[in-house]
Motif scaffolding. Structure first.
Motif, PDB file in Angstrom:
ATOM      1  N   THR B 118       1.109  -1.228  -0.228  1.00 25.25           N
ATOM      2  CA  THR B 118      -0.309  -0.260   0.189  1.00 25.25           C
ATOM      3  C   THR B 118       1.064   1.216   0.208  1.00 25.25           C
ATOM      4  N   LEU B 119       1.692   1.296   0.244  1.00 26.94           N
ATOM      5  CA  LEU B 119       3.130   2.767   1.155  1.00 26.94           C
ATOM      6  C   LEU B 119       3.564   2.529  -0.242  1.00 26.94           C
ATOM      7  N   SER B 120       4.418   1.626  -0.606  1.00 23.98           N
ATOM      8  CA  SER B 120       5.614   1.064  -1.694  1.00 23.98           C
ATOM      9  C   SER B 120       4.779   2.305  -2.830  1.00 23.98           C
ATOM     10  N   ARG B 121       5.975   2.652  -3.924  1.00 28.98           N
ATOM     11  CA  ARG B 121       5.732   4.245  -4.844  1.00 28.98           C
ATOM     12  C   ARG B 121       4.324   4.144  -5.339  1.00 28.98           C
ATOM     13  N   ALA B 122       4.575   2.616  -6.117  1.00 30.03           N
ATOM     14  CA  ALA B 122       3.181   2.321  -7.037  1.00 30.03           C
ATOM     15  C   ALA B 122       2.118   2.030  -6.030  1.00 30.03           C
ATOM     16  N   GLY B 123       2.084   1.938  -4.610  1.00 26.58           N
ATOM     17  CA  GLY B 123       1.238   1.552  -4.044  1.00 26.58           C
ATOM     18  C   GLY B 123       0.001   2.307  -4.393  1.00 26.58           C
ATOM     19  N   PRO B 124      -1.377   2.066  -3.796  1.00 33.89           N
ATOM     20  CA  PRO B 124      -2.674   3.585  -3.500  1.00 33.89           C
ATOM     21  C   PRO B 124      -2.186   4.935  -3.079  1.00 33.89           C
ATOM     22  N   LEU B 125      -1.517   4.660  -1.805  1.00 37.68           N
ATOM     23  CA  LEU B 125      -0.560   5.660  -0.597  1.00 37.68           C
ATOM     24  C   LEU B 125       0.523   6.374  -1.172  1.00 37.68           C
ATOM     25  N   THR B 127       2.336   8.174  -2.605  1.00 36.23           N
ATOM     26  CA  THR B 127       2.607   9.644  -2.929  1.00 36.23           C
ATOM     27  C   THR B 127       2.871  10.601  -1.561  1.00 36.23           C
ATOM     28  N   LEU B 128       2.086   9.578  -0.333  1.00 40.40           N
ATOM     29  CA  LEU B 128       2.560   9.801   0.635  1.00 40.40           C
ATOM     30  C   LEU B 128       3.944   9.720   1.161  1.00 40.40           C
ATOM     31  N   GLY B 129       4.823   9.261   0.913  1.00 38.69           N
ATOM     32  CA  GLY B 129       6.326   8.428   1.656  1.00 38.69           C
ATOM     33  C   GLY B 129       6.268   7.768   2.639  1.00 38.69           C
ATOM     34  N   LEU B 130       5.669   7.409   3.062  1.00 32.34           N
ATOM     35  CA  LEU B 130       5.674   6.901   4.547  1.00 32.34           C
ATOM     36  C   LEU B 130       6.166   5.314   4.358  1.00 32.34           C
ATOM     37  N   LEU B 131       6.847   4.926   3.309  1.00 31.37           N
ATOM     38  CA  LEU B 131       7.383   3.042   2.987  1.00 31.37           C
ATOM     39  C   LEU B 131       8.454   4.282   4.508  1.00 31.37           C
ATOM     40  N   THR B 133       9.887   4.383   7.530  1.00 30.79           N
ATOM     41  CA  THR B 133       9.830   6.231   8.521  1.00 30.79           C
ATOM     42  C   THR B 133       8.645   4.731   9.526  1.00 30.79           C
ATOM     43  N   PRO B 134       8.961   6.094  10.556  1.00 28.44           N
ATOM     44  CA  PRO B 134       8.142   4.878  11.923  1.00 28.44           C
ATOM     45  C   PRO B 134       7.148   5.261  11.688  1.00 28.44           C
ATOM     46  N   ALA B 135       6.273   6.169  11.044  1.00 28.07           N
ATOM     47  CA  ALA B 135       5.000   5.404  10.357  1.00 28.07           C
ATOM     48  C   ALA B 135       3.830   4.699  10.229  1.00 28.07           C
ATOM     49  N   ALA B 136       4.953   4.008   9.449  1.00 29.93           N
ATOM     50  CA  ALA B 136       4.482   3.765   8.501  1.00 29.93           C
ATOM     51  C   ALA B 136       4.764   1.841   9.425  1.00 29.93           C
ATOM     52  N   MET B 137       5.643   1.873  10.070  1.00 33.07           N
ATOM     53  CA  MET B 137       5.492   1.011  11.562  1.00 33.07           C
ATOM     54  C   MET B 137       4.513   1.225  12.199  1.00 33.07           C
ATOM     55  N   VAL B 138       3.926   2.503  12.612  1.00 33.19           N
ATOM     56  CA  VAL B 138       2.961   2.500  13.214  1.00 33.19           C
ATOM     57  C   VAL B 138       1.590   1.885  13.081  1.00 33.19           C
ATOM     58  N   ILE B 139       1.304   2.194  10.906  1.00 35.35           N
ATOM     59  CA  ILE B 139      -0.065   2.201  10.970  1.00 35.35           C
ATOM     60  C   ILE B 139       0.069   0.189  10.248  1.00 35.35           C
TER      61      ILE B 139
END
Ligand SMILES: Nc1ncnc2c1ncn2[C@@H]1O[C@H](COP(=O)(O)OP(=O)(O)OP(=O)(O)O)[C@@H](O)[C@H]1O
Ligand SMILES: [Mg+2]
Lengths: 258, 269
Positions: B118-125, B127-131, B133-139
């Motif tokens: 979901t978070l990878s470049r090609a994924g739906p999200l 553009t958030l650039g979260l992969l 990052t700690p935010a991705a881990m929280v998710i």
């Protein structure tokens, strides 16, 4: 002719309460053709009942006769399969129920202290402070246990707390399901005195009991239930002197009623 | 002894890193050598924990931060969902409950993978650039433990509400007040649920590894660091982290136990 200053009926503006909504009486109670089915059985069956405006009605009957179900139906906790219930001409509603209080056969207490169990209801009814709470606890002899968790109370103490909670709602109608079933003689007297006193203040009480002596002491009239019907409904004096139904006679003679 | 040497051989197989510490001479048995390393690693590990090593504490702090944030989010979502399902009746409710219960055992790597996609470049999200990052881990951790909190709190709230229901209807308690009363009276059990969720989040490695990437000073948490250091052969750091993880886990469990015994003592439970 001179105009007389006759207060209008229902005019409450002088009661000091401001805009009080008219408080329609809940009595008399009129029940017609009441039926409740569950599990393929007619547990309450074509039941008719009329209760007068005031007094204490005792409900007697063998185990499983449907006494607790009747109270639940009258209180609107369960919906009848057939028939009608009308409280002072009003159908059952949230408002009607809010003016009644039911003391359950098995006390349901919050996982809180004794005092907080009362506070919950008092707050719900808009009261503040602890004065009323302490007064109620005093009345049922539980003041010294106010801080104790309610679920650690003995069976009899739990019943007394349930009654105090019911009184806290200041009900017009008090439905009591064997409120003295596990009480010691002194507590039974206390509870009977409380109910009698409430009756004098105009609270209409419906009191389920297995204690025939208690029914004699308290009741203005007696409803005898048998197999989901009212087998007999008579003034207390009449009922105890000459019960008309065979079931009631057997019941009072201590014979098994089937 | 024979049995012992089999155990050591197994250890040896599974933890090749131990080998590095062994000096093979004809006289030393491999097993003894491992035992020695073990003790030495423990000594070093304790020294690390006590010394207040900066890297170590950075990792611990990030772990706790990520898991606590995930816990907070999961509690908000999970308690709300649990309470909603507990107090309402709708078609498909049984299915929702089954799903909650099934997702309680979601494999972390699968969650990691899904969040990654979901978070990878090609994924739906993407553009958030979260992969990474700690935010991705929280998710990822939030997704992992929300079902646990929702499922357990649903059961707790439903049970207690079942007990109170007739009383509340008898007293004409408004819905929101009934709900608040049930949640309040179930608080000990609900906190225990939250602690269980936290325990699972902080001990989990698969999901944070995939979406966090175990980047030094950025997304390295205790579990991923342990995996890495073990494979590198730095057993002291790995063990130090393991000890801290265990300690946290123990503290959480002790808290849960003392809570539930307090609740039982006061007969609130
Ligand atoms: N939900 C239900 N489903 C099926 N049967 C029920 C249900 N509730 C009550 N009953 C049955 O209805 C009958 C009447 O129950 P009720 O509790 O009203 O008896 P009671 O007169 O209060 O008896 P007791 O003196 O023992 O309190 C019993 O036979 C009981 O098993
Ligand atoms: Mg009963």
């Amino acid at each position: 002719m001179r105009d007389l200053a006759v207060p209008m009926v229902g005019d409450r503006t002088d009661a000091g309460g401001g805009a009080l909504t008219p408080h329609l009486p809940l009595m008399p109670l009129r029940v017609r053709g009441l039926g409740y089915r569950a599990g393929g059985r007619a547990l309450i069956d074509e039941l008719d009942l009329d209760l007068s405006v005031s007094g204490i009605t005792m409900v007697l009957g063998p185990n499983g006769a449907g006494k607790s179900l009747l109270l639940r139906l009258l209180h609107g906790l369960i919906a009848p399969t057939t028939g009608t219930i009308s409280w002072g001409g009003l159908p059952l509603s949230r408002e009607v129920r809010a003016r009644q209080a039911l003391v359950f056969q098995k006390p349901v207490l919050l996982r809180r202290s004794v005092g907080e169990n009362l506070d919950f209801v008092l707050r719900l009814r808009g009261a503040t402070g602890t004065g009323r709470r302490d007064q109620l606890l005093e009345q049922v002899g539980l003041l010294h246990l106010a801080k104790q968790p309610a679920r650690l109370l003995s069976g009899g103490e739990q019943q007394r707390l349930s009654l105090a909670r019911a009184l806290a709602t200041e009900p017009d109608v008090l439905l009591l399901d064997e409120p003295t079933a596990s009480l010691d003689p002194a507590s039974v007297q206390t509870i009977e005195a409380i109910v009698r006193e409430a009756g004098r203040r105009g609270v209409r009480a419906v009191f389920v009991t297995h204690d025939i002596g208690q029914a004699r002491r308290l009741g203005d009239d007696v409803v005898f239930m048998h197999r989901g019907r009212v087998a007999e409904h008579a003034a207390s004096k009449v009922f105890f002197e000459s019960p008309a139904s065979e079931a009631a006679r057997d019941f009072m003679a201590g014979r098994i009623v089937l | 002894m024979r049995a012992k040497s089999i155990v050591f051989r197994l250890l040896d197989l599974h933890l090749p890193a131990f080998r590095k510490f062994c000096i093979f001479t004809p006289e030393t048995e491999q097993g003894l050598c491992i035992l020695h390393d073990f003790a030495e690693s423990f000594r070093l590990a304790f020294a690390l924990v006590v010394s207040g090593d900066r890297d170590l504490y950075e990792i611990i702090l990030l772990s706790v931060q990520v898991s606590l944030t995930a816990l907070l989010a999961s509690c908000i979502i999970g308690f709300a969902l649990g309470t909603l399902v507990a107090l309402t009746r709708f078609p498909g409710r049984g299915l929702v409950i089954v799903l909650f219960n099934t997702f309680m055992g979601l494999p972390p790597v699968v969650v990691g993978l899904l969040v990654y996609l979901t978070l990878s470049r090609a994924g739906p999200l993407g553009t958030l650039g979260l992969l990474y990052t700690p935010a991705a881990m929280v998710i990822a951790q939030t997704i992992l433990i929300t079902p646990i909190i929702a499922a357990l709190s649903r059961q707790i709230v439903e049970d207690l509400f079942g007990e109170y229901d007739e009383l509340f209807r008898s007293l004409s308690v408004p819905v929101h007040q009934a709900m608040a009363a049930v949640l309040w009276d179930a608080r000990y059990s609900l906190i225990t649920v939250a602690l269980a969720g936290f325990g699972r989040a902080i001990a989990e490695v698969g999901a944070v590894m995939i979406v966090g990437g175990n980047i030094d000073h950025l997304t390295r948490v205790m579990t991923t660091a342990i995996a890495l250091e073990t494979s590198k052969g730095d057993l002291a750091l790995a063990l130090a982290l393991g000890i801290v993880l265990l300690a946290i886990s123990m503290a959480v469990n002790a808290a849960a136990l003392s809570l539930s015994s307090t609740a039982a003592r006061q007969a609130y439970a």
